[in-house]
Design a protein around this motif. Structure first.
Motif, PDB file in Angstrom:
ATOM      1  N   ARG A   9      18.642  48.079  13.974  1.00 45.79           N
ATOM      2  CA  ARG A   9      18.378  48.153  15.419  1.00 45.79           C
ATOM      3  C   ARG A   9      19.438  49.004  16.092  1.00 45.79           C
ATOM      4  N   ASN A  10      20.694  48.794  15.745  1.00 45.37           N
ATOM      5  CA  ASN A  10      21.781  49.554  16.353  1.00 45.37           C
ATOM      6  C   ASN A  10      21.658  51.044  16.048  1.00 45.37           C
ATOM      7  N   ILE A  13      18.892  52.409  18.255  1.00 45.55           N
ATOM      8  CA  ILE A  13      19.368  52.567  19.635  1.00 45.55           C
ATOM      9  C   ILE A  13      20.091  53.910  19.779  1.00 45.55           C
ATOM     10  N   LYS A  17      18.910  57.153  22.107  1.00 44.72           N
ATOM     11  CA  LYS A  17      19.807  57.684  23.128  1.00 44.72           C
ATOM     12  C   LYS A  17      20.071  59.170  22.896  1.00 44.72           C
ATOM     13  N   ILE A  23      19.116  55.022  28.824  1.00 42.24           N
ATOM     14  CA  ILE A  23      19.717  53.815  28.270  1.00 42.24           C
ATOM     15  C   ILE A  23      19.094  52.548  28.870  1.00 42.24           C
ATOM     16  N   ILE A  26      15.998  51.836  26.895  1.00 43.13           N
ATOM     17  CA  ILE A  26      16.378  51.360  25.556  1.00 43.13           C
ATOM     18  C   ILE A  26      16.800  49.894  25.635  1.00 43.13           C
ATOM     19  N   ALA A  27      17.633  49.569  26.603  1.00 44.63           N
ATOM     20  CA  ALA A  27      18.106  48.193  26.764  1.00 44.63           C
ATOM     21  C   ALA A  27      16.944  47.249  26.983  1.00 44.63           C
ATOM     22  N   PHE A  30      14.872  46.517  23.790  1.00 45.52           N
ATOM     23  CA  PHE A  30      15.488  45.623  22.814  1.00 45.52           C
ATOM     24  C   PHE A  30      15.979  44.299  23.413  1.00 45.52           C
ATOM     25  N   ALA A  37      23.738  48.155  25.254  1.00 47.39           N
ATOM     26  CA  ALA A  37      22.982  49.261  24.665  1.00 47.39           C
ATOM     27  C   ALA A  37      23.813  50.542  24.667  1.00 47.39           C
ATOM     28  N   ALA A  41      24.945  52.504  21.325  1.00 46.52           N
ATOM     29  CA  ALA A  41      24.564  53.910  21.150  1.00 46.52           C
ATOM     30  C   ALA A  41      25.799  54.773  20.886  1.00 46.52           C
TER      31      ALA A  41
END
Length: 118
Positions: A9-10, A13, A17, A23, A26-27, A30, A37, A41
């Motif tokens: 997942r990281n 992200i 980005k 962002i 994205i936040a 997830f 986030a 990123a």
């Protein structure tokens, strides 16, 4: 979410980005804060650049693949499992031999080949 899922997942992200996704979106995607986030990123951007779009073997995390390449000089694949396993002590002694990386690699090495679906 287990460690493997969190690591991937990281990585995702950071990919999103770097691809220009805002962002905040994205936040929201997830279910994490914008600040978290952003930190994730920023902390994983180097990994996206190092991977350079190369395929990661099923069951292996990007962070472990990068550690293998940095230490052994090869990009890991299912055909290089024996070499990676035989180089375990080199990996352990390297600066990349953190416990979490070694757990990722160990899990990958233990995966049995799945029979093909016909």
């Amino acid at each position: 979410m287990n460690k493997f899922e969190r690591a991937e997942r990281n990585y995702l992200i950071a990919v999103l980005k770097l691809a220009g996704e805002p962002i905040a979106i994205i936040a929201d995607r997830f279910g994490i804060s914008v600040q978290h986030a952003s930190n994730v990123a920023r902390g994983n951007a180097w990994m996206v650049e190092t991977r350079a779009g190369r395929q990661v073997a099923p069951g292996l995390t990007t962070r472990a693949a990068v550690a293998i390449e940095k230490t052994l000089g090869i990009w890991p694949s299912d055909t290089s499992k024996a070499f990676v396993e035989g180089s375990a002590m080199i990996l352990l002694r390297s600066e990349n031999g953190r416990r979490v990386i070694m757990e990722d690699i160990g899990r990958w090495l233990q995966l049995e080949a799945q029979p093909s679906q016909s």
